[in-house]
Structure formats: C-alpha cells, structure tokens
Design a protein around this motif. Structure first.
Motif, PDB file in Angstrom:
ATOM      1  N   ARG A   8     -31.553  13.243  54.268  1.00  0.00           N
ATOM      2  CA  ARG A   8     -30.324  12.464  54.163  1.00  0.00           C
ATOM      3  C   ARG A   8     -29.958  12.164  52.713  1.00  0.00           C
ATOM      4  O   ARG A   8     -29.017  11.429  52.460  1.00  0.00           O
ATOM      5  N   GLN A   9     -30.692  12.705  51.781  1.00  0.00           N
ATOM      6  CA  GLN A   9     -30.382  12.509  50.367  1.00  0.00           C
ATOM      7  C   GLN A   9     -30.351  13.829  49.616  1.00  0.00           C
ATOM      8  O   GLN A   9     -29.411  14.123  48.907  1.00  0.00           O
ATOM      9  N   ILE A  10     -31.399  14.621  49.768  1.00  0.00           N
ATOM     10  CA  ILE A  10     -31.490  15.873  49.027  1.00  0.00           C
ATOM     11  C   ILE A  10     -30.698  16.943  49.777  1.00  0.00           C
ATOM     12  O   ILE A  10     -31.069  17.371  50.871  1.00  0.00           O
ATOM     13  N   GLU A  11     -29.618  17.364  49.173  1.00  0.00           N
ATOM     14  CA  GLU A  11     -28.743  18.373  49.774  1.00  0.00           C
ATOM     15  C   GLU A  11     -28.978  19.706  49.070  1.00  0.00           C
ATOM     16  O   GLU A  11     -29.050  19.758  47.843  1.00  0.00           O
ATOM     17  N   VAL A  12     -29.109  20.766  49.844  1.00  0.00           N
ATOM     18  CA  VAL A  12     -29.311  22.100  49.284  1.00  0.00           C
ATOM     19  C   VAL A  12     -28.351  23.074  49.941  1.00  0.00           C
ATOM     20  O   VAL A  12     -27.789  22.785  51.001  1.00  0.00           O
ATOM     21  N   VAL A  13     -28.161  24.221  49.305  1.00  0.00           N
ATOM     22  CA  VAL A  13     -27.364  25.294  49.902  1.00  0.00           C
ATOM     23  C   VAL A  13     -28.261  26.504  50.126  1.00  0.00           C
ATOM     24  O   VAL A  13     -29.215  26.747  49.378  1.00  0.00           O
ATOM     25  N   THR A  14     -27.954  27.262  51.170  1.00  0.00           N
ATOM     26  CA  THR A  14     -28.752  28.401  51.582  1.00  0.00           C
ATOM     27  C   THR A  14     -27.838  29.577  51.888  1.00  0.00           C
ATOM     28  O   THR A  14     -26.629  29.410  52.039  1.00  0.00           O
ATOM     29  N   PRO A  15     -28.401  30.779  51.981  1.00  0.00           N
ATOM     30  CA  PRO A  15     -27.571  31.921  52.388  1.00  0.00           C
ATOM     31  C   PRO A  15     -27.003  31.732  53.789  1.00  0.00           C
ATOM     32  O   PRO A  15     -27.569  31.018  54.624  1.00  0.00           O
ATOM     33  N   THR A  16     -25.880  32.383  54.042  1.00  0.00           N
ATOM     34  CA  THR A  16     -25.316  32.404  55.391  1.00  0.00           C
ATOM     35  C   THR A  16     -26.158  33.267  56.304  1.00  0.00           C
ATOM     36  O   THR A  16     -26.397  32.937  57.468  1.00  0.00           O
ATOM     37  N   GLN A  17     -26.617  34.398  55.789  1.00  0.00           N
ATOM     38  CA  GLN A  17     -27.429  35.317  56.572  1.00  0.00           C
ATOM     39  C   GLN A  17     -28.863  34.811  56.695  1.00  0.00           C
ATOM     40  O   GLN A  17     -29.385  34.169  55.782  1.00  0.00           O
ATOM     41  N   GLN A  18     -29.483  35.104  57.809  1.00  0.00           N
ATOM     42  CA  GLN A  18     -30.882  34.731  58.021  1.00  0.00           C
ATOM     43  C   GLN A  18     -31.807  35.671  57.248  1.00  0.00           C
ATOM     44  O   GLN A  18     -31.575  36.869  57.186  1.00  0.00           O
ATOM     45  N   TRP A  19     -32.853  35.107  56.658  1.00  0.00           N
ATOM     46  CA  TRP A  19     -33.865  35.889  55.948  1.00  0.00           C
ATOM     47  C   TRP A  19     -35.181  35.761  56.698  1.00  0.00           C
ATOM     48  O   TRP A  19     -35.893  34.759  56.549  1.00  0.00           O
ATOM     49  N   SER A  20     -35.515  36.747  57.496  1.00  0.00           N
ATOM     50  CA  SER A  20     -36.755  36.705  58.255  1.00  0.00           C
ATOM     51  C   SER A  20     -37.952  36.743  57.307  1.00  0.00           C
ATOM     52  O   SER A  20     -38.060  37.628  56.452  1.00  0.00           O
ATOM     53  N   GLY A  21     -38.844  35.761  57.443  1.00  0.00           N
ATOM     54  CA  GLY A  21     -40.073  35.744  56.666  1.00  0.00           C
ATOM     55  C   GLY A  21     -39.944  35.157  55.278  1.00  0.00           C
ATOM     56  O   GLY A  21     -40.931  35.116  54.528  1.00  0.00           O
ATOM     57  N   VAL A  22     -38.751  34.679  54.890  1.00  0.00           N
ATOM     58  CA  VAL A  22     -38.533  34.121  53.558  1.00  0.00           C
ATOM     59  C   VAL A  22     -37.796  32.794  53.692  1.00  0.00           C
ATOM     60  O   VAL A  22     -36.825  32.688  54.443  1.00  0.00           O
ATOM     61  N   SER A  23     -38.262  31.788  52.962  1.00  0.00           N
ATOM     62  CA  SER A  23     -37.533  30.525  52.831  1.00  0.00           C
ATOM     63  C   SER A  23     -36.907  30.481  51.447  1.00  0.00           C
ATOM     64  O   SER A  23     -37.573  30.808  50.456  1.00  0.00           O
ATOM     65  N   LEU A  24     -35.650  30.067  51.362  1.00  0.00           N
ATOM     66  CA  LEU A  24     -34.976  30.010  50.066  1.00  0.00           C
ATOM     67  C   LEU A  24     -33.817  29.045  50.120  1.00  0.00           C
ATOM     68  O   LEU A  24     -33.181  28.865  51.153  1.00  0.00           O
ATOM     69  N   PHE A  25     -33.546  28.405  48.975  1.00  0.00           N
ATOM     70  CA  PHE A  25     -32.409  27.499  48.859  1.00  0.00           C
ATOM     71  C   PHE A  25     -32.167  27.177  47.387  1.00  0.00           C
ATOM     72  O   PHE A  25     -33.036  27.384  46.540  1.00  0.00           O
ATOM     73  N   SER A  26     -30.975  26.673  47.120  1.00  0.00           N
ATOM     74  CA  SER A  26     -30.647  26.104  45.812  1.00  0.00           C
ATOM     75  C   SER A  26     -30.383  24.619  45.989  1.00  0.00           C
ATOM     76  O   SER A  26     -29.688  24.215  46.931  1.00  0.00           O
ATOM     77  N   THR A  27     -30.937  23.810  45.091  1.00  0.00           N
ATOM     78  CA  THR A  27     -30.652  22.385  45.142  1.00  0.00           C
ATOM     79  C   THR A  27     -29.247  22.113  44.619  1.00  0.00           C
ATOM     80  O   THR A  27     -28.610  22.974  44.006  1.00  0.00           O
ATOM     81  N   THR A  28     -28.763  20.912  44.859  1.00  0.00           N
ATOM     82  CA  THR A  28     -27.511  20.430  44.295  1.00  0.00           C
ATOM     83  C   THR A  28     -27.841  19.271  43.353  1.00  0.00           C
ATOM     84  O   THR A  28     -29.006  19.017  43.044  1.00  0.00           O
ATOM     85  N   ARG A  29     -26.806  18.560  42.920  1.00  0.00           N
ATOM     86  CA  ARG A  29     -27.021  17.390  42.063  1.00  0.00           C
ATOM     87  C   ARG A  29     -27.529  16.190  42.849  1.00  0.00           C
ATOM     88  O   ARG A  29     -28.014  15.217  42.261  1.00  0.00           O
ATOM     89  N   PHE A  30     -27.431  16.220  44.181  1.00  0.00           N
ATOM     90  CA  PHE A  30     -27.587  15.010  44.982  1.00  0.00           C
ATOM     91  C   PHE A  30     -29.019  14.772  45.436  1.00  0.00           C
ATOM     92  O   PHE A  30     -29.705  15.700  45.875  1.00  0.00           O
ATOM     93  N   GLY A  31     -29.467  13.511  45.349  1.00  0.00           N
ATOM     94  CA  GLY A  31     -30.731  13.124  45.948  1.00  0.00           C
ATOM     95  C   GLY A  31     -31.821  12.742  44.978  1.00  0.00           C
ATOM     96  O   GLY A  31     -32.973  12.594  45.391  1.00  0.00           O
ATOM     97  N   GLY A  32     -31.493  12.567  43.694  1.00  0.00           N
ATOM     98  CA  GLY A  32     -32.505  12.242  42.715  1.00  0.00           C
ATOM     99  C   GLY A  32     -32.356  10.856  42.121  1.00  0.00           C
ATOM    100  O   GLY A  32     -31.625  10.009  42.645  1.00  0.00           O
ATOM    101  N   VAL A  33     -33.051  10.623  40.998  1.00  0.00           N
ATOM    102  CA  VAL A  33     -33.101   9.294  40.381  1.00  0.00           C
ATOM    103  C   VAL A  33     -32.543   9.283  38.963  1.00  0.00           C
ATOM    104  O   VAL A  33     -32.504   8.226  38.327  1.00  0.00           O
ATOM    105  N   SER A  34     -32.097  10.419  38.439  1.00  0.00           N
ATOM    106  CA  SER A  34     -31.602  10.480  37.069  1.00  0.00           C
ATOM    107  C   SER A  34     -30.246   9.795  36.939  1.00  0.00           C
ATOM    108  O   SER A  34     -29.435   9.794  37.870  1.00  0.00           O
ATOM    109  N   HIS A  35     -30.009   9.234  35.757  1.00  0.00           N
ATOM    110  CA  HIS A  35     -28.763   8.549  35.464  1.00  0.00           C
ATOM    111  C   HIS A  35     -27.770   9.516  34.812  1.00  0.00           C
ATOM    112  O   HIS A  35     -28.154  10.555  34.281  1.00  0.00           O
ATOM    113  N   PRO A  36     -26.473   9.180  34.826  1.00  0.00           N
ATOM    114  CA  PRO A  36     -25.475  10.017  34.153  1.00  0.00           C
ATOM    115  C   PRO A  36     -25.859  10.246  32.686  1.00  0.00           C
ATOM    116  O   PRO A  36     -26.423   9.350  32.055  1.00  0.00           O
ATOM    117  N   PRO A  37     -25.584  11.438  32.145  1.00  0.00           N
ATOM    118  CA  PRO A  37     -24.849  12.551  32.749  1.00  0.00           C
ATOM    119  C   PRO A  37     -25.736  13.512  33.546  1.00  0.00           C
ATOM    120  O   PRO A  37     -25.319  14.611  33.867  1.00  0.00           O
TER     121      PRO A  37
END
Length: 260
Positions: A8-37
């Motif tokens: 409910r905090q860490i949001e990631v994006v993943t491929p649309t297509q399924q990857w059998s046998g592989v887990s993968l994602f890219s993080t976004t800016r959301f869900g951490g503790v760092s301050h601006p910028p």
C-alpha cells in the motif's frame, strides 16, 4: 503496463506480458522516507540524499525480494559482471559496471536510473538473466551487446531471448546534439530513423533511446522486446525520478531475478 502495490506504499511497474520463471519490476518514487527533492523512495547513494534515508529505502525494497541486490557503480560503459551464488553482495559494495548477468535462481540483479534505460533480458526457459543500465553513452558503447554476449556464453543452448525496457526518457523529451547523433548514425546509418530534427533548432534532434535499444537487441538475437512506453520526464503523476527534469533528484531501481 501493470502496476503493483506491494504494501500500500511501495508502487512498482512491471511488464504487461508474463515472464515465466522470472520476477522483474521497476520501482517508482513512492513509498520511501527521503525528503524533497529526493522524495520519497530514492535508492541511489550517489544522488546527494542523506545516506541513512537511502539505506532505509533499500531496506524497504529488501523486504520484497529474496536476496540483497547486486548493486553497481554505474559509469555509462559496457562492463558486464557475472554473478552467481558465491558472489559477495552487500549494500556498500558496488563494483564499477553497467550490467550484470546470472544463471543462479534467487540472485537479484539491479540497476539504478533517472532517465536512462533499464533493460532486462532473459531466455524463454528462464535459464539466464541479464539487467543493464543504458544511457546513450552506454548504449553507443555496446552495453546491451556485451550483456547478451555474456548470457549466450553462459547458456549456449539458450534460445528465444526476450527483453523489457522500463521507464525512461521519451523521444519528445530527449533533445540531443550532433555528438549523440554521430555516436549512433556514423557507424550504423540505418539508425537515423530514430532521430527527428527539432524544427526550431536544425542542429538538434530528438532521439528515441528505447527505439535504438530495441534495434540493437533485435540485431543481437533478442526478437521479442516490450517497451514500457513510460516517460520519466513527462509522466502525468510524476511517478519517476528524472535528472533532465529536476537535476537534483533520486534514483529508481529495476530489479530482476530467476525464480527458484
């Protein structure tokens, strides 16, 4: 493009297509503790952010993955590291390089980006995996070619490679000069199609970095390439860090591992 919300905090994006046998994602800016910028899930130690906050963000990421990622000190080159279960991995140990490959299930590969291309490559049997950081310099230097070469050397029997290109700067935002144009087109004239002249500045072009990467992957035996189509600069929700947009900013991670 799929979006996951792990806690409910860490949001990631993943491929649309399924990857059998592989887990993968890219993080976004959301869900951490760092301050601006650097708000908020900044994962880059070399970004100028408070080190303790970056470490806390990496700890949050670590709760989602099977092992510590193999982090790199990225230098926009073509050095590829081979990783197995005996390779020393720690948050603080970052050898210079821009890609890593593995045949070991559970070994987590990672690259950091804030406009450059994150590229994940695997064979359809999920027997070998590679993750690369490709800005224009690394792409022109051949980092994707070196990555695929190392993967094929590790698994000569592997067939039918595929790739995912994660969130990165889009062509409309990536204005470049003759140095970038020449780095690609002088050696490969057919790549001129990936450059559009800026109507207001004839000595400038808009470069399709993801298209250039797809072209190079195709030429090196990676027939199936999915491009995320997400622009780090112009995303309407500003989900992604962008050096070109903000200069002082954090870094996302693209993470992948072979499943057990």
């Amino acid at each position: 493009m799929s979006t996951l919300n792990f806690d409910r905090q860490i949001e990631v994006v993943t491929p649309t297509q399924q990857w059998s046998g592989v887990s993968l994602f890219s993080t976004t800016r959301f869900g951490g503790v760092s301050h601006p910028p650097f708000d908020s899930l900044n994962l880059g130690f070399r970004s100028g952010d408070d080190i303790d906050k970056v470490k806390a963000n990496r700890d949050r990421l670590g709760a989602l993955i099977p092992n510590h990622p193999y982090w790199l000190k990225q230098v926009h080159g073509d050095v590829v590291h081979q990783i197995d279960m005996t390779t020393e991995v720690s948050t603080w140990s970052m050898p210079e390089g821009d890609a890593s490959v593995t045949t070991s299930p559970g070994r987590v590969l990672a690259v950091l980006t804030a406009d450059c291309l994150p590229v994940v490559v695997a064979d359809e049997q999920a027997s070998v995996l590679g993750v690369a950081h490709a800005g224009w310099r690394g792409l022109a230097a051949g980092v994707l070619e070196r990555t695929v070469e190392r993967m094929k050397a590790l698994r000569p029997e592997a067939k039918h490679f595929r790739a995912w290109i994660g969130p990165a700067i889009g062509q409309h935002s990536f204005q470049v000069g003759s140095d970038v144009f020449d780095a690609f087109v002088l050696s490969k004239p057919e790549t001129e199609t990936f450059f559009k002249i800026d109507p207001g500045q004839p000595e400038k072009w808009h470069a399709d970095l993801a298209g250039l990467a797809e072209h190079r992957l195709n030429q090196n035996g990676v027939a199936s390439v999915e491009k995320s189509g997400l622009c780090t600069v112009t995303d309407s929700r500003q989900r992604f860090f962008s050096y070109r947009r903000d200069k002082s900013t954090g870094r996302m991670a693209t993470i992948a591992w072979l499943q057990q």
